[in-house]
Scaffold this motif. Structure first.
Motif, mmCIF file in Angstrom:
data_model
loop_
_atom_site.group_PDB
_atom_site.id
_atom_site.type_symbol
_atom_site.label_atom_id
_atom_site.label_comp_id
_atom_site.label_asym_id
_atom_site.label_seq_id
_atom_site.Cartn_x
_atom_site.Cartn_y
_atom_site.Cartn_z
ATOM 1 N N GLU A 61 -6.780 -2.321 4.969
ATOM 2 C CA GLU A 61 -7.619 -2.177 3.778
ATOM 3 C C GLU A 61 -7.125 -1.087 2.829
ATOM 4 O OE1 GLU A 61 -11.557 -1.529 5.312
ATOM 5 O OE2 GLU A 61 -11.861 -3.656 5.717
ATOM 6 N N TYR A 62 -6.536 -0.025 3.364
ATOM 7 C CA TYR A 62 -6.133 1.124 2.547
ATOM 8 C C TYR A 62 -4.617 1.329 2.548
ATOM 9 C CZ TYR A 62 -11.099 2.013 2.652
ATOM 10 O OH TYR A 62 -12.448 1.884 2.530
ATOM 11 N N LYS A 63 -3.908 0.228 2.606
ATOM 12 C CA LYS A 63 -2.447 0.263 2.695
ATOM 13 C C LYS A 63 -1.823 1.120 1.591
ATOM 14 C CE LYS A 63 1.268 -2.964 3.664
ATOM 15 N NZ LYS A 63 1.570 -4.368 3.891
ATOM 16 N N GLU A 64 -2.234 0.925 0.370
ATOM 17 C CA GLU A 64 -1.670 1.668 -0.766
ATOM 18 C C GLU A 64 -2.029 3.151 -0.690
ATOM 19 O OE1 GLU A 64 0.538 0.604 -3.101
ATOM 20 O OE2 GLU A 64 0.584 -1.187 -1.830
ATOM 21 N N GLU A 65 -3.263 3.461 -0.365
ATOM 22 C CA GLU A 65 -3.707 4.857 -0.305
ATOM 23 C C GLU A 65 -3.017 5.635 0.812
ATOM 24 O OE1 GLU A 65 -7.154 2.485 -2.018
ATOM 25 O OE2 GLU A 65 -5.624 2.208 -0.500
ATOM 26 N N LYS A 67 0.117 5.073 1.917
ATOM 27 C CA LYS A 67 1.579 5.086 1.773
ATOM 28 C C LYS A 67 2.095 6.515 1.732
ATOM 29 C CE LYS A 67 3.028 0.815 -0.341
ATOM 30 N NZ LYS A 67 3.473 0.154 -1.550
ATOM 31 N N GLY A 68 3.167 6.752 2.478
ATOM 32 C CA GLY A 68 3.837 8.037 2.449
ATOM 33 C C GLY A 68 3.202 9.115 3.310
ATOM 34 N N LEU A 69 2.070 8.835 3.917
ATOM 35 C CA LEU A 69 1.420 9.829 4.762
ATOM 36 C C LEU A 69 2.018 9.810 6.164
ATOM 37 C CD1 LEU A 69 -2.338 9.384 3.799
ATOM 38 C CD2 LEU A 69 -0.736 11.128 2.988
ATOM 39 N N GLU A 70 2.008 10.954 6.808
ATOM 40 C CA GLU A 70 2.523 11.071 8.171
ATOM 41 C C GLU A 70 1.776 10.104 9.092
ATOM 42 O OE1 GLU A 70 3.764 14.728 11.044
ATOM 43 O OE2 GLU A 70 1.815 14.886 10.061
ATOM 44 N N GLY A 75 -4.007 10.233 10.597
ATOM 45 C CA GLY A 75 -4.827 11.443 10.579
ATOM 46 C C GLY A 75 -6.076 11.276 9.734
ATOM 47 N N VAL A 76 -5.949 10.572 8.611
ATOM 48 C CA VAL A 76 -7.099 10.299 7.748
ATOM 49 C C VAL A 76 -8.095 9.427 8.507
ATOM 50 C CG1 VAL A 76 -7.847 9.189 5.596
ATOM 51 C CG2 VAL A 76 -5.688 10.490 5.667
ATOM 52 N N PHE A 77 -7.585 8.378 9.132
ATOM 53 C CA PHE A 77 -8.445 7.495 9.916
ATOM 54 C C PHE A 77 -9.129 8.270 11.045
ATOM 55 C CE2 PHE A 77 -8.836 5.141 13.903
ATOM 56 C CZ PHE A 77 -9.775 4.183 13.546
ATOM 57 N N ASP A 78 -8.365 9.098 11.757
ATOM 58 C CA ASP A 78 -8.903 9.807 12.912
ATOM 59 C C ASP A 78 -10.055 10.729 12.528
ATOM 60 O OD1 ASP A 78 -8.771 10.325 15.776
ATOM 61 O OD2 ASP A 78 -8.123 12.344 15.194
ATOM 62 N N GLU A 79 -9.951 11.391 11.385
ATOM 63 C CA GLU A 79 -11.058 12.240 10.933
ATOM 64 C C GLU A 79 -12.330 11.421 10.745
ATOM 65 O OE1 GLU A 79 -10.627 15.136 7.793
ATOM 66 O OE2 GLU A 79 -8.476 15.290 8.244
ATOM 67 N N LEU A 80 -12.197 10.255 10.139
ATOM 68 C CA LEU A 80 -13.352 9.376 9.947
ATOM 69 C C LEU A 80 -13.836 8.806 11.279
ATOM 70 C CD1 LEU A 80 -12.085 7.538 6.758
ATOM 71 C CD2 LEU A 80 -13.963 9.203 6.881
ATOM 72 N N GLU A 168 4.846 -2.420 13.612
ATOM 73 C CA GLU A 168 4.340 -1.404 12.694
ATOM 74 C C GLU A 168 2.830 -1.200 12.828
ATOM 75 O OE1 GLU A 168 3.717 -3.811 8.539
ATOM 76 O OE2 GLU A 168 5.715 -3.082 9.000
ATOM 77 N N ASP A 169 2.152 -2.053 13.574
ATOM 78 C CA ASP A 169 0.727 -1.870 13.837
ATOM 79 C C ASP A 169 0.488 -0.673 14.737
ATOM 80 O OD1 ASP A 169 0.035 -4.082 12.388
ATOM 81 O OD2 ASP A 169 -0.160 -5.397 14.130
ATOM 82 N N LEU A 170 1.517 -0.237 15.416
ATOM 83 C CA LEU A 170 1.362 0.821 16.394
ATOM 84 C C LEU A 170 1.539 2.158 15.714
ATOM 85 C CD1 LEU A 170 3.523 -0.902 19.085
ATOM 86 C CD2 LEU A 170 1.069 -1.011 18.820
ATOM 87 N N PHE A 171 0.630 3.049 16.000
ATOM 88 C CA PHE A 171 0.740 4.384 15.398
ATOM 89 C C PHE A 171 1.588 5.275 16.229
ATOM 90 C CE2 PHE A 171 -2.907 4.351 18.100
ATOM 91 C CZ PHE A 171 -2.848 5.561 18.762
#
Length: 171
Positions: A61-65, A67-70, A75-80, A168-171
């Motif tokens: 859902e947030y592929k564009e947002e 992009k380029g993040l570690e 990390g963004v997902f994990d906080e949520l 690429e689904d794997l973090f």
């Protein structure tokens, strides 16, 4: 039965490469070993399966947002994720929640097992034998398992074909 930690901890010992083998004794005093019940372990596995489903959806859902993040924005997902109410649910409530989402417990366990198996395979393909210190983590199996991720016979039903997940689904 109660266990007591009577061993002293030497915070200056190392493994020869400068990395300490132990942690500061003041921190050690706050640590404890927890051994979950069988139900607690199953609860944890189901929560992890929901985390995997949530991450895959979030990343899509947030592929564009992201992009380029570690780590692709994990990390963004994990906080949520840490704020999600699922962490406050009991095992029966989690099973009921799964049913509401039209998943069986077996499907969730198999989805999780497939995810970790594919992650382990991707790590091996990259010259990395996996980042887990537990060799059975990739499949969710333990030494007393019947080979399907559980000690009980309730997880026979396959969830998803492992081909449904990209490397690429794997973090």
């Amino acid at each position: 039965m109660a266990f007591a930690n009577s061993a002293s901890v030497n915070s200056t010992s190392s493994n020869g490469n400068g990395v300490p083998k132990t942690i500061d004794p003041s921190v050690m005093e706050t640590l404890k070993i927890s051994i979950p019940s069988k139900t607690g372990k199953r609860r944890s596995i189901l929560i992890d399966a929901f985390r995997i489903l949530g991450w895959e959806t979030f990343r899509s859902e947030y592929k564009e947002e992201l992009k380029g993040l570690e780590y692709g924005g994990y990390g963004v997902f994990d906080e949520l994720w840490q704020q999600e109410e699922i962490h406050n649910l009991s095992y029966p409530e989690i099973v009921e929640y799964a049913k509401e989402l039209e998943f069986s417990e077996a499907e969730l366990v198999n989805l999780r097992n497939n995810y970790y198996a594919k992650k382990a395979k991707a790590n091996q393909g990259n010259g990395n034998a996996g980042n887990s210190s537990n060799g059975n983590r990739a499949t969710g199996n333990d030494s007393n398992s019947n080979g399907n991720g559980s000690n009980s016979g309730s997880y026979e039903e396959p969830a998803y074909n492992s081909q449904e997940f990209d490397a690429e689904d794997l973090f």
